[in-house]
Structure formats: C-alpha cells, structure tokens
Scaffold this motif. Structure first.
Motif, PDB file in Angstrom:
ATOM      1  N   TRP A   1      26.225  92.666  93.455  1.00  0.00           N
ATOM      2  CA  TRP A   1      26.160  94.090  93.121  1.00  0.00           C
ATOM      3  C   TRP A   1      26.772  94.307  91.732  1.00  0.00           C
ATOM      4  CZ3 TRP A   1      28.917  98.280  91.628  1.00  0.00           C
ATOM      5  CH2 TRP A   1      28.412  99.557  91.918  1.00  0.00           C
TER       6      TRP A   1
ATOM      7  N   ARG B   1      24.588  93.127  88.833  1.00  0.00           N
ATOM      8  CA  ARG B   1      23.545  94.103  88.499  1.00  0.00           C
ATOM      9  C   ARG B   1      24.132  95.307  87.771  1.00  0.00           C
ATOM     10  NH1 ARG B   1      20.936  96.075  93.281  1.00  0.00           N
ATOM     11  NH2 ARG B   1      22.596  95.190  94.524  1.00  0.00           N
ATOM     12  N   TYR B   2      25.273  95.783  88.238  1.00  0.00           N
ATOM     13  CA  TYR B   2      25.925  96.932  87.593  1.00  0.00           C
ATOM     14  C   TYR B   2      26.247  96.619  86.133  1.00  0.00           C
ATOM     15  CZ  TYR B   2      29.443 100.387  86.365  1.00  0.00           C
ATOM     16  OH  TYR B   2      30.154 101.366  85.703  1.00  0.00           O
TER      17      TYR B   2
ATOM     18  N   LYS C   1      22.018  97.915  85.381  1.00  0.00           N
ATOM     19  CA  LYS C   1      21.266  98.495  86.494  1.00  0.00           C
ATOM     20  C   LYS C   1      22.143  99.552  87.173  1.00  0.00           C
ATOM     21  CE  LYS C   1      18.059  95.197  86.242  1.00  0.00           C
ATOM     22  NZ  LYS C   1      17.708  95.038  84.869  1.00  0.00           N
ATOM     23  N   GLN C   2      21.582 100.237  88.136  1.00  0.00           N
ATOM     24  CA  GLN C   2      22.325 101.248  88.887  1.00  0.00           C
ATOM     25  C   GLN C   2      22.249 100.934  90.376  1.00  0.00           C
ATOM     26  OE1 GLN C   2      20.880 105.131  87.781  1.00  0.00           O
ATOM     27  NE2 GLN C   2      21.422 104.836  85.653  1.00  0.00           N
ATOM     28  N   PRO C   3      22.908  99.863  90.818  1.00  0.00           N
ATOM     29  CA  PRO C   3      22.842  99.533  92.248  1.00  0.00           C
ATOM     30  C   PRO C   3      23.486 100.634  93.090  1.00  0.00           C
ATOM     31  CG  PRO C   3      24.507  98.201  91.150  1.00  0.00           C
ATOM     32  CD  PRO C   3      23.797  98.972  90.076  1.00  0.00           C
TER      33      PRO C   3
ATOM     34  N   SER D   1      25.458 107.670  88.932  1.00  0.00           N
ATOM     35  CA  SER D   1      25.797 106.875  87.762  1.00  0.00           C
ATOM     36  C   SER D   1      25.394 107.637  86.507  1.00  0.00           C
ATOM     37  CB  SER D   1      25.064 105.531  87.824  1.00  0.00           C
ATOM     38  OG  SER D   1      25.369 104.757  86.701  1.00  0.00           O
TER      39      SER D   1
ATOM     40  N   GLU E   1      27.645 103.402  81.600  1.00  0.00           N
ATOM     41  CA  GLU E   1      26.718 104.151  82.458  1.00  0.00           C
ATOM     42  C   GLU E   1      25.907 105.182  81.690  1.00  0.00           C
ATOM     43  OE1 GLU E   1      28.936 105.846  85.697  1.00  0.00           O
ATOM     44  OE2 GLU E   1      29.474 103.882  86.508  1.00  0.00           O
TER      45      GLU E   1
END
Length: 166
Positions: free
Chosen positions: A56, A59-60, A64-66, A93, A162
């Motif tokens: 997780w 990806r963050y 990305k925006q898990p 996010s 973000e």
C-alpha cells in the motif's frame, strides 16, 4: 504479541506494527506517541498484513491514491478517538480540512451540539496509524500547518506529495 517491520520511505523510516491479521500501528521515526497505543510486546517479525501495508505504501509513495479500506486497520484508542480517526479516513487524498471543521463533524457524529477543536486535535495527534489514517490533512483555522506528531516538515511533504492546494 505485536509484530513489527521497517519501511524506508521518502519521509524517513517507518515502523509498521501488526497484531494477528490487522494493522495496529504505523509510525514515523521519532514520532510523538510512538507505540503508545500498543498494549504488549513488539518484536520484529513478518505477517501478511505487514506485507500488504508495505505494498500500500509503495503505491502511495509512487503517487497513486490507494484506498485505506484495502487494509484491515485496528488502531487502539478510546471511542472518541476512534470516531475522530474514522472521520479522518473520509478526507480524500489531496484535500485538507481544518481542525474546526473536523470538530464540527465529530460533534455531529456523536450527537453533540459542539466539540472542541483542541480535543479533536489531541485525538488526531494520538493517531497510531500515520499516513494511512491521514491526520496530516488537518490544518489550522487560518490554513496554517500546525500540530503534526511526525513533524511539520513531513506534514508539508505529504500534503505536497498528494497535490493539496496549500
């Protein structure tokens, strides 16, 4: 017994902590209240949920925006703190909210006429699952960066990462 593992992130070393099949903690190095919610021994180890949390985070930090709902979270805290943390999970996010706005939402969730922004801030500060439960998305009433147990430089980094409009 709680299992812990380390994660090298752009904001420094993170410590992840699991109990059985749930994520119980994620702290930045030197974070205020590090491990305070853990009522037992923490030992280095591995578990499926720790691997899932690292994926997780990969990806963050890759932009990305898990979804936090992908992880089985089990932050230990009072019912009041649990309410605040659940509301923090609702801040998308890249967006921010003031402590006062969160206090209003908390009061509404608890069926109260009002709530202290300071009480909400204290609950956010004791969040044992940093980044995933996004207490870094809280700002002062005037939009200032205030009150982050992991340090304001890290808070600013996370918000910029973000794409938050500061």
């Amino acid at each position: 017994m709680y299992l812990t593992s380390q994660y090298a992130s752009p904001v420094g070393e993170l410590t992840l902590c699991s109990q059985e099949d749930r994520l119980a903690g994620l702290w930045l190095k030197d974070q205020k209240y590090f491990g305070a919610s853990i009522a037992g021994e923490m030992v280095p180890g591995e578990s499926p949920v720790l691997a899932q949390a690292r994926e997780w985070l990969d990806r963050y930090f890759a932009g990305k925006q898990p979804d936090p709902d992908e992880l089985p979270l089990a932050p230990a805290g009072t019912p009041f703190r649990q309410t605040v943390w659940r509301l923090l999970l609702q801040i998308p996010s890249g967006q921010v909210m003031t402590y006062g706005q969160l206090a209003w939402r908390t009061a509404e969730a608890l069926g109260r006429p009002s709530m202290s922004a300071q009480a909400v801030g204290s609950a956010a500060g004791h969040n044992p699952i940093s980044i995933i439960i996004p207490c870094h998305r809280l700002l002062g009433a005037d939009g200032s960066l205030t009150g982050y147990a992991g340090g304001l430089e890290r808070k600013l980094w996370l918000l910029r990462h973000e794409g938050a409009d500061l």
